[in-house]
Design a protein around this motif. Structure first.
Motif, PDB file in Angstrom:
ATOM      1  N   SER A 270       0.860  -1.177   0.000  1.00  0.00           N
ATOM      2  CA  SER A 270       0.000   0.000   0.000  1.00  0.00           C
ATOM      3  C   SER A 270       0.898   1.228   0.000  1.00  0.00           C
ATOM      4  O   SER A 270       2.052   1.168   0.427  1.00  0.00           O
TER       5      SER A 270
ATOM      6  N   VAL B 184       1.681   5.069   1.306  1.00  0.00           N
ATOM      7  CA  VAL B 184       1.415   6.014   2.387  1.00  0.00           C
ATOM      8  C   VAL B 184       2.052   7.350   2.020  1.00  0.00           C
ATOM      9  O   VAL B 184       3.282   7.475   1.981  1.00  0.00           O
TER      10      VAL B 184
ATOM     11  N   HIS C 100      -4.131   3.502  -0.894  1.00  0.00           N
ATOM     12  CA  HIS C 100      -3.262   4.593  -0.475  1.00  0.00           C
ATOM     13  C   HIS C 100      -3.851   5.332   0.721  1.00  0.00           C
ATOM     14  O   HIS C 100      -5.077   5.336   0.932  1.00  0.00           O
ATOM     15  N   PHE C 101      -2.950   5.944   1.489  1.00  0.00           N
ATOM     16  CA  PHE C 101      -3.328   6.680   2.685  1.00  0.00           C
ATOM     17  C   PHE C 101      -2.587   8.014   2.696  1.00  0.00           C
ATOM     18  O   PHE C 101      -1.469   8.109   2.202  1.00  0.00           O
TER      19      PHE C 101
ATOM     20  N   THR D  54      -1.095  10.886   5.230  1.00  0.00           N
ATOM     21  CA  THR D  54      -0.741  10.962   6.642  1.00  0.00           C
ATOM     22  C   THR D  54       0.097  12.189   6.981  1.00  0.00           C
ATOM     23  O   THR D  54       0.720  12.802   6.118  1.00  0.00           O
TER      24      THR D  54
ATOM     25  N   GLY E  59      -4.439  10.364   9.341  1.00  0.00           N
ATOM     26  CA  GLY E  59      -4.286   9.050   8.735  1.00  0.00           C
ATOM     27  C   GLY E  59      -3.995   7.930   9.710  1.00  0.00           C
ATOM     28  O   GLY E  59      -3.962   6.759   9.310  1.00  0.00           O
TER      29      GLY E  59
ATOM     30  N   GLU F  29      -6.974   5.490  10.071  1.00  0.00           N
ATOM     31  CA  GLU F  29      -7.203   4.776   8.819  1.00  0.00           C
ATOM     32  C   GLU F  29      -6.177   3.647   8.641  1.00  0.00           C
ATOM     33  O   GLU F  29      -6.532   2.533   8.224  1.00  0.00           O
ATOM     34  N   LEU F  30      -4.921   3.923   8.945  1.00  0.00           N
ATOM     35  CA  LEU F  30      -3.888   2.902   8.820  1.00  0.00           C
ATOM     36  C   LEU F  30      -4.092   1.767   9.811  1.00  0.00           C
ATOM     37  O   LEU F  30      -3.985   0.587   9.454  1.00  0.00           O
TER      38      LEU F  30
ATOM     39  N   TYR G 155      -6.969  -0.366   8.789  1.00  0.00           N
ATOM     40  CA  TYR G 155      -6.581  -1.195   7.646  1.00  0.00           C
ATOM     41  C   TYR G 155      -5.829  -2.431   8.120  1.00  0.00           C
ATOM     42  O   TYR G 155      -6.109  -3.555   7.679  1.00  0.00           O
TER      43      TYR G 155
END
Length: 214
Positions: free
Chosen positions: A151, A153, A186-187, A189, A196, A199-200, A203
């Motif tokens: 992913s 970041v 994608h994130f 942060t 973020g 969200e991370l 995930y």
């Protein structure tokens, strides 16, 4: 997910020296000075967990951290305790190192990414202020060709205004769309504002749950 305790476990120069266990590992990697240590500390809720430095390229080993957490957004009694490992990998693309040092680090990274069975997901960190760099695009292409789940970041979101941030992220994703269908997760942060973080962690919790129920 609520992190209850994050502790440094071990640093390894070879995959054979990495800790033996059967739990998920989530590794973080990126070009030098992308803000990796600051992001790790933000996720862990511990500013001193991973060593940060003003000098790029300080991470030279595979660093394991044990993360003890409780599932759910508030860590209530309804949540379940869980343990996973966070791995801080050396940065890539640091041109100031000698060719011998770069080759050693590249072999270390490749050995871990390709051979570590516990690796569950690799988070590739990208400084949101920069245009797509060839070294990052080639690294992600290599991950895709090697069937490594990863992913993206985007870091340092606090360094740009809202409109500039959106424009930069959209442009990066448009470039990725030339090579990827669908796009990798994608994130966005910021270690400074903690943007973020939830969200991370959510995930990671979702992936852990899928592994448990599989």
């Amino acid at each position: 997910m609520v992190i209850k305790n994050a502790t440094y476990l071990k640093s390894s120069a070879l995959i054979s020296q990495c800790p033996e266990h059967h739990l998920p590992e989530y590794a973080f990697i990126g070009r030098s000075n992308v803000g990796k240590s600051s992001l790790i500390n933000m996720l862990a809720g511990n500013k001193k967990l991973a060593k940060t430095s003003a000098t790029p390229g300080k991470t030279l080993l595979i660093n394991h951290f044990e993360m003890k957490a409780v599932t759910g957004t508030n860590g209530s009694a309804a949540g379940k305790p869980c343990t996973w490992y966070l791995v801080d990998l050396p940065g890539y693309g640091f041109a100031k190192r000698s060719k011998t040092e770069r080759t050693k680090l590249e072999n270390m990274i490749a050995g871990y990414v390709l051979q570590r069975e516990q690796l569950t997901n690799l988070f590739v960190l990208i400084d949101c202020r920069h245009e797509p760099q060839q070294v990052d695009l080639e690294f992600m292409q290599w991950l895709g060709e090697s069937n490594i789940p990863f992913s993206i970041v985007f870091t340092k979101a606090d360094k740009l205004g809202k409109q500039a941030l959106a424009k930069s992220i959209d442009a990066y994703l448009a470039r990725l769309a030339q090579d990827w269908e669908p796009l990798p997760p994608h994130f966005i942060t910021s270690a400074e504002t903690r943007q973020g973080r939830e969200e991370l962690l959510d995930y990671i919790e979702t992936i852990n749950s899928e592994i448990t129920s599989a």
